[in-house]
Structure formats: structure tokens, C-alpha cells
Design a protein around this motif. Structure first.
Motif, PDB file in Angstrom:
ATOM      1  N   ALA A 119       0.840  -1.202   0.000  1.00 19.52           N
ATOM      2  CA  ALA A 119       0.000   0.000   0.000  1.00 19.52           C
ATOM      3  C   ALA A 119       0.873   1.250   0.000  1.00 19.52           C
ATOM      4  N   GLY A 120       1.908   1.258   0.850  1.00 18.39           N
ATOM      5  CA  GLY A 120       2.815   2.397   0.894  1.00 18.39           C
ATOM      6  C   GLY A 120       3.533   2.599  -0.429  1.00 18.39           C
ATOM      7  N   ASP A 121       4.002   1.499  -1.031  1.00 21.10           N
ATOM      8  CA  ASP A 121       4.709   1.582  -2.313  1.00 21.10           C
ATOM      9  C   ASP A 121       3.806   2.106  -3.426  1.00 21.10           C
ATOM     10  N   ALA A 122       2.508   1.828  -3.304  1.00 22.08           N
ATOM     11  CA  ALA A 122       1.553   2.256  -4.339  1.00 22.08           C
ATOM     12  C   ALA A 122       1.056   3.683  -4.124  1.00 22.08           C
ATOM     13  N   GLY A 123       1.524   4.333  -3.068  1.00 16.24           N
ATOM     14  CA  GLY A 123       1.115   5.713  -2.830  1.00 16.24           C
ATOM     15  C   GLY A 123      -0.182   5.858  -2.056  1.00 16.24           C
ATOM     16  N   VAL A 124      -0.656   4.782  -1.452  1.00 14.81           N
ATOM     17  CA  VAL A 124      -1.865   4.842  -0.628  1.00 14.81           C
ATOM     18  C   VAL A 124      -1.582   5.698   0.594  1.00 14.81           C
ATOM     19  N   ARG A 125      -2.559   6.487   1.004  1.00 14.12           N
ATOM     20  CA  ARG A 125      -2.375   7.360   2.174  1.00 14.12           C
ATOM     21  C   ARG A 125      -3.091   6.833   3.414  1.00 14.12           C
ATOM     22  N   ARG A 126      -4.251   6.191   3.213  1.00 11.75           N
ATOM     23  CA  ARG A 126      -5.036   5.697   4.350  1.00 11.75           C
ATOM     24  C   ARG A 126      -5.339   4.223   4.162  1.00 11.75           C
ATOM     25  N   VAL A 127      -5.276   3.483   5.258  1.00 10.52           N
ATOM     26  CA  VAL A 127      -5.582   2.059   5.235  1.00 10.52           C
ATOM     27  C   VAL A 127      -6.646   1.775   6.291  1.00 10.52           C
ATOM     28  N   VAL A 128      -7.665   1.018   5.904  1.00 15.30           N
ATOM     29  CA  VAL A 128      -8.661   0.528   6.859  1.00 15.30           C
ATOM     30  C   VAL A 128      -8.383  -0.960   7.038  1.00 15.30           C
ATOM     31  N   PHE A 129      -8.048  -1.330   8.264  1.00 14.26           N
ATOM     32  CA  PHE A 129      -7.611  -2.687   8.576  1.00 14.26           C
ATOM     33  C   PHE A 129      -8.679  -3.404   9.395  1.00 14.26           C
ATOM     34  N   THR A 130      -8.928  -4.655   9.087  1.00 15.07           N
ATOM     35  CA  THR A 130      -9.892  -5.450   9.847  1.00 15.07           C
ATOM     36  C   THR A 130      -9.165  -6.307  10.861  1.00 15.07           C
ATOM     37  N   SER A 131      -9.459  -6.101  12.126  1.00 15.51           N
ATOM     38  CA  SER A 131      -8.895  -6.933  13.185  1.00 15.51           C
ATOM     39  C   SER A 131      -9.998  -7.871  13.679  1.00 15.51           C
ATOM     40  N   SER A 132     -10.013  -8.170  14.948  1.00 16.85           N
ATOM     41  CA  SER A 132     -11.019  -9.073  15.514  1.00 16.85           C
ATOM     42  C   SER A 132     -11.152  -8.824  17.008  1.00 16.85           C
ATOM     43  N   TYR A 133     -12.350  -9.056  17.499  1.00 16.89           N
ATOM     44  CA  TYR A 133     -12.606  -8.968  18.936  1.00 16.89           C
ATOM     45  C   TYR A 133     -11.733  -9.960  19.706  1.00 16.89           C
TER      46      TYR A 133
END
Length: 199
Positions: free
Chosen positions: A35-49
Motif C-alpha cells: 500500500a505504501g509503495d503504491a502511494g496509498v495514504r489511508r488504510v482501513v484494517f480489519t482486526s477481531s474482537y
């Protein structure tokens, strides 16, 4: 030209429980770096309870929030490697995003229920099926947190669309005592032999 596997390639094999943590960590690291290499600025990450609630030293009356973490050693020692993997993946995502200067928002859903896209049962659906069919002979005197898969999808969109969203966001629809949950199942599916004994 299409890539082909060589005769010296490692054969595919089923992933064992001990593979969960390193695979989760490396996979997360690779995605954040890409994502960083592609120039993405924001990431929404899915974790878990699972990364939040597993701590035997926490009071049963404690109200959990986004600052809470499961006890890694407890999860490891009790064979709950799913929770270990989710914790380490989230930590890795946070560290890698920080190194790359990415904005990170983490959605932390509880046990997720609702319409499935796949034909086979996932972990959450299997949890219901075991009680629904009586395969699980007893239920614990405890509560569990549940959420609808459609609400999980909405939560991802909300944190993505709000530029100020940072950190962790618990996504929980309801916290039910297991007896109440089984009563709801019984009301919905009276034809099934639903688990009725508790320990």
C-alpha cells in the motif's frame, strides 16, 4: 508469458494452527508495504474482537473499549492461536503504517453473523451451528458479543469516508448471555435440538 511452477517448488500443504501467527504477520506486513509503495495514504484494517477480550485477569464486570487487548501468553498457552494471530497482525499493521507514514483505522468486529457469500461455514457460523444442532452438549455461563456482517461492512465504509478516523473502532451489535442467545435460536428454529445445558 504465464508463470509455471517448477518441479522443485514446495508442494502446497494445509496450514496448521502453528502457521497462523507467522502467516498473519507476514501477510499484513506485505499488504501495508505494498500500500505504501503504491502511494496509498489511508488504510482501513480489519482486526477481531479476539484481539481484545481474552484476558483471564480482567474483571468480568469490566467494560471493554478500544484500549483493551487480549493476553497474548494466555491465548498462546490455551491454544487460541487465532487470537494470537489477530493481535500480532494488528500490531504489525500499526507498526508498518507508522513506518510508512500511512493513516490507519482499525475496525474490530466481534463474532460476526449474517448472510454468507460462501457455501461453507466460517468460524462464526460454525459457532451457531454447533449449538443449533446440539453437537456442543453444554454452554458456558458467560456472555458473548455479536455483530451483523452488514454492520461490519458499514463500519469499514464509515471509517474510510471520515478522514479524521484513526486508531481502533470496536464494532459490536449486542452482548448476550449465552442462555439468551440460545433462547433466540430456539425461537427462530424450534425444529432443532438446541443445546440446553450449561456448565
Amino acid at each position: 508469458m504465464a508463470a509455471t511452477a517448477s518441479s522443485t517448488s514446495r508442494p502446497l500443504s494445509p496450514m496448521t494452527p502453528s502457521d497462523l501467527v507467522p502467516v498473519a504477520v507476514e501477510g499484513t506486513r506485505n499488504v501495508i508495504r505494498a500500500a505504501g509503495d503504491a502511494g496509498v495514504r489511508r488504510v482501513v484494517f480489519t482486526s477481531s474482537y479476539g484481539a481484545v477480550h481474552m484476558d483471564p485477569n480482567r474483571s468480568p464486570d469490566a467494560v471493554l473499549n478500544e484500549t483493551c487487548w487480549s493476553d497474548y501468553e494466555y491465548c498462546k498457552n490455551t491454544g487460541n492461536l487465532y487470537c494470537c494471530a489477530k493481535m500480532m497482525a494488528e500490531i504489525t499493521a500499526t507498526e508498518e503504517a507508522s513506518k510508512r507514514g500511512l493513516e490507519l483505522a482499525v475496525v474490530v468486529p466481534s463474532m460476526t453473523m449474517g448472510p454468507m457469500l460462501q457455501q461453507s461455514l466460517n468460524f462464526s457460523s460454525s459457532h451457531v451451528a454447533r449449538y443449533l444442532t446440539g453437537v456442543k452438549p453444554t454452554y458456558p455461563n458467560a456472555v458473548a458479543a455479536y455483530t451483523d456482517v452488514r454492520d461490519v461492512a458499514r463500519a469499514h465504509v464509515l471509517v474510510y469516508e471520515h478522514p479524521d478516523a484513526r486508531g481502533r473502532y470496536l464494532c459490536i451489535g449486542a452482548v448476550l448471555h449465552r442462555a439468551h442467545f440460545l433462547q433466540l435460536l430456539g425461537d427462530l428454529f424450534p425444529q432443532y435440538n438446541i443445546t440446553a445445558k450449561y456448565v
